[in-house]
Design an enzyme around this catalytic site. Structure first.
Site, PDB file in Angstrom:
ATOM      1  N   SER A   1     -23.222  82.472 -43.049  1.00  0.00           N
ATOM      2  CA  SER A   1     -22.904  83.895 -43.303  1.00  0.00           C
ATOM      3  C   SER A   1     -24.224  84.634 -43.161  1.00  0.00           C
ATOM      4  CB  SER A   1     -22.348  84.088 -44.718  1.00  0.00           C
ATOM      5  OG  SER A   1     -21.212  83.298 -44.935  1.00  0.00           O
TER       6      SER A   1
ATOM      7  N   LYS B   1     -17.896  89.236 -42.390  1.00  0.00           N
ATOM      8  CA  LYS B   1     -18.051  88.302 -43.521  1.00  0.00           C
ATOM      9  C   LYS B   1     -18.769  88.979 -44.689  1.00  0.00           C
ATOM     10  CE  LYS B   1     -18.370  84.531 -45.915  1.00  0.00           C
ATOM     11  NZ  LYS B   1     -17.212  83.918 -46.555  1.00  0.00           N
TER      12      LYS B   1
ATOM     13  N   LYS C   1     -26.758  87.207 -51.737  1.00  0.00           N
ATOM     14  CA  LYS C   1     -27.256  87.408 -50.368  1.00  0.00           C
ATOM     15  C   LYS C   1     -26.237  88.161 -49.513  1.00  0.00           C
ATOM     16  CE  LYS C   1     -26.066  84.223 -47.834  1.00  0.00           C
ATOM     17  NZ  LYS C   1     -25.020  83.781 -46.925  1.00  0.00           N
TER      18      LYS C   1
HETATM   19  P1  NDP Z   1     -25.661  75.150 -49.898  1.00  0.00           P
HETATM   20  O1  NDP Z   1     -26.703  75.878 -50.625  1.00  0.00           O
HETATM   21  O2  NDP Z   1     -24.733  74.240 -50.624  1.00  0.00           O
HETATM   22  O3  NDP Z   1     -26.314  74.266 -48.708  1.00  0.00           O
HETATM   23  C1  NDP Z   1     -27.275  74.808 -47.858  1.00  0.00           C
HETATM   24  C2  NDP Z   1     -27.578  73.819 -46.743  1.00  0.00           C
HETATM   25  O4  NDP Z   1     -28.599  74.375 -45.909  1.00  0.00           O
HETATM   26  C3  NDP Z   1     -28.106  72.479 -47.228  1.00  0.00           C
HETATM   27  O5  NDP Z   1     -27.714  71.501 -46.316  1.00  0.00           O
HETATM   28  C4  NDP Z   1     -29.624  72.702 -47.185  1.00  0.00           C
HETATM   29  O6  NDP Z   1     -30.346  71.503 -47.038  1.00  0.00           O
HETATM   30  C5  NDP Z   1     -29.741  73.516 -45.923  1.00  0.00           C
HETATM   31  N1  NDP Z   1     -30.941  74.359 -45.870  1.00  0.00           N
HETATM   32  C6  NDP Z   1     -31.262  75.363 -46.704  1.00  0.00           C
HETATM   33  N2  NDP Z   1     -32.381  75.988 -46.281  1.00  0.00           N
HETATM   34  C7  NDP Z   1     -32.769  75.345 -45.149  1.00  0.00           C
HETATM   35  C8  NDP Z   1     -33.860  75.506 -44.261  1.00  0.00           C
HETATM   36  N3  NDP Z   1     -34.740  76.503 -44.418  1.00  0.00           N
HETATM   37  N4  NDP Z   1     -33.969  74.657 -43.236  1.00  0.00           N
HETATM   38  C9  NDP Z   1     -33.053  73.666 -43.044  1.00  0.00           C
HETATM   39  N5  NDP Z   1     -31.994  73.446 -43.855  1.00  0.00           N
HETATM   40  C10 NDP Z   1     -31.866  74.293 -44.901  1.00  0.00           C
HETATM   41  O7  NDP Z   1     -24.843  76.259 -49.088  1.00  0.00           O
HETATM   42  P2  NDP Z   1     -23.298  76.252 -48.629  1.00  0.00           P
HETATM   43  O8  NDP Z   1     -23.001  75.018 -47.881  1.00  0.00           O
HETATM   44  O9  NDP Z   1     -22.444  76.622 -49.799  1.00  0.00           O
HETATM   45  O10 NDP Z   1     -23.306  77.523 -47.661  1.00  0.00           O
HETATM   46  C11 NDP Z   1     -23.734  77.475 -46.303  1.00  0.00           C
HETATM   47  C12 NDP Z   1     -23.343  78.812 -45.657  1.00  0.00           C
HETATM   48  O11 NDP Z   1     -21.923  78.969 -45.714  1.00  0.00           O
HETATM   49  C13 NDP Z   1     -23.939  80.038 -46.392  1.00  0.00           C
HETATM   50  O12 NDP Z   1     -24.277  81.033 -45.458  1.00  0.00           O
HETATM   51  C14 NDP Z   1     -22.799  80.484 -47.294  1.00  0.00           C
HETATM   52  O13 NDP Z   1     -22.925  81.858 -47.629  1.00  0.00           O
HETATM   53  C15 NDP Z   1     -21.590  80.159 -46.430  1.00  0.00           C
HETATM   54  N6  NDP Z   1     -20.332  79.943 -47.150  1.00  0.00           N
HETATM   55  C16 NDP Z   1     -20.228  79.097 -48.224  1.00  0.00           C
HETATM   56  C17 NDP Z   1     -19.004  78.916 -48.879  1.00  0.00           C
HETATM   57  C18 NDP Z   1     -18.831  78.000 -50.061  1.00  0.00           C
HETATM   58  O14 NDP Z   1     -17.732  78.016 -50.661  1.00  0.00           O
HETATM   59  N7  NDP Z   1     -19.811  77.192 -50.460  1.00  0.00           N
HETATM   60  C19 NDP Z   1     -17.795  79.648 -48.434  1.00  0.00           C
HETATM   61  C20 NDP Z   1     -17.988  80.420 -47.224  1.00  0.00           C
HETATM   62  C21 NDP Z   1     -19.209  80.586 -46.640  1.00  0.00           C
HETATM   63  P3  NDP Z   1     -30.761  70.603 -48.323  1.00  0.00           P
HETATM   64  O15 NDP Z   1     -29.635  69.632 -48.506  1.00  0.00           O
HETATM   65  O16 NDP Z   1     -32.040  69.976 -47.921  1.00  0.00           O
HETATM   66  O17 NDP Z   1     -30.934  71.563 -49.498  1.00  0.00           O
END
Ligand code: NDP
Length: 295
Positions: free
Chosen positions: A96, A171, A240
């Site tokens: 997102s 979104k 965010k």
């Molecule tokens: P999380 O915080 O659970 O996971 C984030 C992921 O991104 C992890 O795999 C993390 O790795 C990785 N990450 C974070 N920063 C970096 C970086 N700088 N470089 C490389 N990898 C990175 O987030 P979500 O999975 O919940 O969300 C992901 C996206 O989807 C977001 O944009 C969110 O707004 C959107 N979203 C989420 C929903 C939900 O219900 N959770 C619903 C709909 C949309 P590591 O494991 O090392 O921390």
């Protein structure tokens, strides 16, 4: 089709699992490698050593990271996605993200013959597990058509919304509405509890009336009244999203006092409750101010 998936977070993990279960050849990369190893054990996919390794030979690369600057961070560098992506490949960004940053990323990729669509999702972790997400896509419709078989593994409703950035913009607005509904339902129910109305009765009436929303129909009955507060979508991420909506409105010179106020309230909640809190835990702050529990 060869697929790579970057970012196995709360929603990325079950989305990638749907891709693997649909039979695509899948390489995964996650910043914390242990999570990629857990994923590979569960699905038989390949763990790539870097984003570049994951992208090598992939027709479709999916990113699902917190925000657009994180996408840029995995694109660049010696071992970044750009070092592995071939001309003719598609980058599908399910983050997102920020519309203007997605447009800048798309432009950079285009210079190398790589296509880009922004494809944020809605429907939560349970929707991802069931393959029932809504996917809102910005970019060329013909690129979406090429990527569609992969998106269909986790998306039930896949909608072309406009040019690159349109998916991100939609979104951000959707999630700003979610944030408004959670906050206003929290205030209203706290007031009703103080007036001696049971929250179950209040929700029963509201959900049969014109004030209902996903917050009143699902989030409050399942997570607040039960005190379950499961951690599925981090408050930091909703903060965010509302911030993106407020900034896009300001940049477009759209007067949006409701969005600006909502963004400020969610930043306050984020600062108070921290990085790990779930978005619905914001209600605890409203309860604390009111001196009641919605239970
Ligand atoms: P999380 O915080 O659970 O996971 C984030 C992921 O991104 C992890 O795999 C993390 O790795 C990785 N990450 C974070 N920063 C970096 C970086 N700088 N470089 C490389 N990898 C990175 O987030 P979500 O999975 O919940 O969300 C992901 C996206 O989807 C977001 O944009 C969110 O707004 C959107 N979203 C989420 C929903 C939900 O219900 N959770 C619903 C709909 C949309 P590591 O494991 O090392 O921390």
């Amino acid at each position: 089709m060869n697929v790579a998936f970057i970012g196995l977070g709360a929603i990325g993990f079950p989305m990638a699992k749907r891709v693997a279960d649909a039979g695509f050849s899948l390489a995964v990369w996650n910043r914390t490698e242990a999570r990629a190893r857990d994923f590979a054990r569960a699905t038989g996919s390949h763990v790539a050593g870097s984003p570049a390794d994951a992208a090598r030979g992939a027709d479709v690369v999916i990113t699902c990271l917190p925000n657009s600057p994180d996408v840029v961070a995995v694109l660049d560098g010696e071992n970044g996605l750009l070092a592995g992506l071939a001309s003719g490949a598609i980058l599908v960004d399910c983050t997102s993200g920020i519309p203007s940053m997605s447009r800048a990323i798309a432009q950079r990729l285009l210079e190398r013959g790589i296509d880009f669509i922004d494809a944020p999702v809605s429907g939560g972790v349970i929707g991802a597990e069931k393959g029932a997400l809504t996917v809102m896509v910005g970019g060329d419709a013909s690129v979406l058509d090429r990527a569609r078989p992969v998106l269909e593994s986790f998306g039930q409703k896949i909608v072309h919304c406009g040019d690159v950035g349109a998916g991100d913009a939609l979104k951000a607005v959707n999630n700003a509405l979610l944030a408004v509904h959670i906050w206003s339902a929290g205030e209203g129910l706290a007031m009703l509890v103080k007036e001696g109305v049971s929250p179950k009765v209040a929700l029963e009436v509201i959900n049969a009336s014109s004030g209902r929303s996903n917050a009143s129909m699902n989030l409050f009955p399942e997570r607040v009244v039960t005190r379950a507060f499961p951690r599925t979508f981090r408050l930091a991420l909703l903060d965010k999203d509302v911030g993106i909506a407020a900034e896009v409105a300001a940049a477009a010179h759209v007067p949006a006092p409701m969005l600006q106020l909502t963004a400020a309230l969610w930043t306050l909640a984020h600062n108070s409750l921290g990085e790990a809190a779930d978005h619905v835990e914001t209600v605890k702050l409203i309860e604390q101010w009111a001196g009641v529990e919605i239970a």
